[in-house]
Design a protein around this motif. Structure first.
Motif, short mmCIF file in Angstrom:
data_model
loop_
_atom_site.label_atom_id
_atom_site.label_comp_id
_atom_site.label_asym_id
_atom_site.label_seq_id
_atom_site.Cartn_x
_atom_site.Cartn_y
_atom_site.Cartn_z
N SER A 77 46.39 56.05 33.70
CA SER A 77 45.05 55.52 33.43
C SER A 77 45.07 54.01 33.26
O SER A 77 44.08 53.33 33.56
CB SER A 77 44.48 56.18 32.17
N LEU A 78 46.17 53.47 32.77
CA LEU A 78 46.28 52.02 32.59
C LEU A 78 46.32 51.33 33.95
O LEU A 78 45.60 50.35 34.19
CB LEU A 78 47.54 51.68 31.79
N ARG A 79 47.14 51.83 34.84
CA ARG A 79 47.28 51.25 36.18
C ARG A 79 45.98 51.43 36.98
O ARG A 79 45.50 50.50 37.63
CB ARG A 79 48.45 51.94 36.88
N ALA A 80 45.43 52.63 36.93
CA ALA A 80 44.17 52.89 37.64
C ALA A 80 43.05 52.03 37.06
O ALA A 80 42.19 51.52 37.79
CB ALA A 80 43.81 54.37 37.54
N GLY A 81 43.05 51.88 35.74
CA GLY A 81 42.02 51.08 35.09
C GLY A 81 42.09 49.62 35.49
O GLY A 81 41.06 48.96 35.65
N HIS A 82 43.29 49.10 35.66
CA HIS A 82 43.45 47.71 36.13
C HIS A 82 42.80 47.55 37.48
O HIS A 82 42.02 46.60 37.71
CB HIS A 82 44.93 47.35 36.21
N ALA A 83 43.10 48.46 38.41
CA ALA A 83 42.59 48.34 39.78
C ALA A 83 41.07 48.44 39.82
O ALA A 83 40.40 47.62 40.47
CB ALA A 83 43.21 49.42 40.66
N THR A 84 40.50 49.41 39.11
CA THR A 84 39.04 49.58 39.16
C THR A 84 38.33 48.45 38.43
O THR A 84 37.29 47.97 38.88
CB THR A 84 38.64 50.93 38.56
N THR A 85 38.88 48.01 37.30
CA THR A 85 38.25 46.92 36.56
C THR A 85 38.29 45.62 37.36
O THR A 85 37.30 44.87 37.40
CB THR A 85 38.96 46.72 35.20
N ALA A 86 39.41 45.35 38.00
CA ALA A 86 39.51 44.14 38.83
C ALA A 86 38.54 44.20 40.00
O ALA A 86 37.91 43.20 40.35
CB ALA A 86 40.95 43.98 39.34
N ALA A 87 38.39 45.39 40.61
CA ALA A 87 37.46 45.53 41.73
C ALA A 87 36.03 45.28 41.27
O ALA A 87 35.25 44.61 41.96
CB ALA A 87 37.59 46.92 42.33
N MET A 88 35.66 45.81 40.11
CA MET A 88 34.31 45.61 39.58
C MET A 88 34.06 44.14 39.25
O MET A 88 32.92 43.67 39.29
CB MET A 88 34.11 46.46 38.34
N ALA A 89 35.12 43.41 38.93
CA ALA A 89 34.98 41.99 38.61
C ALA A 89 34.94 41.12 39.85
O ALA A 89 34.85 39.90 39.75
CB ALA A 89 36.12 41.56 37.69
N GLY A 90 35.04 41.74 41.03
CA GLY A 90 34.96 40.99 42.28
C GLY A 90 36.28 40.45 42.79
O GLY A 90 36.30 39.63 43.71
N VAL A 91 37.39 40.90 42.21
CA VAL A 91 38.70 40.45 42.68
C VAL A 91 38.95 41.04 44.07
O VAL A 91 38.67 42.21 44.32
CB VAL A 91 39.81 40.89 41.71
#
Length: 337
Positions: free
Chosen positions: A285-299
């Motif tokens: 969940s930590l790794r998946a959360g990084h990817a989804t959170t970064a995507a939502m932030a426009g990275v």
């Protein structure tokens, strides 16, 4: 030789070359190292299931031996029947694939013909993929910054265990690290820089040959959620001795023994329960959360992929990026409903 390895040098055909016990040990170690220990363990479990099924059916797991039998291996039709029954029992396409991998691995290690490489088994496997679908049935819930805060709020960060667990969670989230990568970090892998911290991953799932990968960790905006501050707080408890970054606890004192990947999972789950979080929350969940959170932030996908070190960009996009953007990108908002 450990019980998870099927490598049998004595049964491998050779030209009568005399081998010492040391030769056999070294060759066995090299062959065994072609797969990670966790992979060998999983293969061993899958192989035992195949053996039990064969025993029940009166079938030889590695094929019949004797005059004319050669080194053909198991009957491909038997493998097809086993895979079809596995699917009928409600198991996933991933379990079917694992069975094929384990059966093929044990045959190849004995220089037997691999039944999973036959046309019949490949067709059955492909058909079961269509029937079962290949999407993960219970993907880990990606945690975001708000949920990370809830996890941290459930931790007594003044205690050595709490300081360690907070650093595990924050470093895992900030670095998009796998649980094995967190568990395998040593002090020698940490390289502080003026702009943050570099982690040198000596070996990982996407780097089995240990070429080495580097992951950057930027300082957090808030002290309570800064991964570097959390790591420093833990290292103050741990002490300066060389060895693993994250150590296990016995009798209240942290000997310099590394934690396991299972400990990382139990840490995340324990605080998720304490925080009242719902969904399937695991170390991933930590790794998946990084990817989804970064995507939502426009990275950009290229930056996210560089951090997560995915070998296949399509997996990164399909499992993390598209779900994160689905509600923001949906055309249903323009239908006037």
């Amino acid at each position: 030789m450990n019980s998870t390895s099927p490598v049998l040098i004595d049964s491998y055909p050779h030209r009568g070359t005399p081998l010492t016990a040391e030769d056999v040990e070294r060759i066995t170690a090299a062959i065994t190292a072609t797969h990670a220990a966790t992979t060998r363990t999983v293969y061993a479990s899958a192989w035992r299931r195949w053996e039990r099924w064969c025993t029940h059916r009166g079938i030889a797991p590695l094929g019949e031996e004797g005059p004319g039998a050669g080194r053909r291996g198991a009957d491909p039709v038997a493998v097809c029947a086993y895979l079809a029954e596995t699917a009928a029992d409600g198991l996933s396409a991933a379990t079917v694939d694992l069975a094929c991998s384990a059966i093929g691995y044990h045959h190849r290690c004995r220089d037997l013909t691999d039944p999973t490489a036959t046309v019949a088994v490949r067709q059955v496997r492909r058909g079961l993929h269509r029937i079962l679908g290949t999407a993960p049935r219970r993907p880990a819930h990606p945690v975001g910054p708000e949920e990370i805060g809830q996890l941290l709020a459930a931790i007594d960060r003044d205690s050595p265990v709490g300081a360690r667990d907070a650093a595990v969670i924050l470093l895992g989230f900030a670095g998009a690290l796998r649980r094995s990568e967190l568990a395998n970090l040593t002090l020698a892998d940490l390289e502080p820089k003026p702009g943050g911290l570099l982690l040198r991953l000596r070996r990982s799932k996407t780097d089995p040959d240990a070429r080495g990968q580097v992951v950057g960790i930027a300082p957090g905006r808030h002290r309570d959620t800064d991964p570097i501050t959390a790591l420093d707080a833990w290292l103050a408890h741990r002490g300066p001795g060389q060895g693993p970054v994250f150590t296990s606890f016995r009798n209240g004192a942290p000997p310099l023994q590394p934690i396991s990947g299972n400990v990382v999972t139990s840490v995340v789950r324990r605080y998720a329960v304490a925080a009242g979080l719902t969904g399937r929350i695991t170390a991933h969940s930590l790794r998946a959360g990084h990817a989804t959170t970064a995507a939502m932030a426009g990275v950009g996908i290229d930056r996210i992929a560089a951090q997560t070190r995915h070998r296949r960009i399509d997996i990164l996009i399909d499992r993390y990026i598209r779900p994160a953007h689905a509600l923001h990108a949906t055309s249903s908002s323009a239908l006037g409903l």
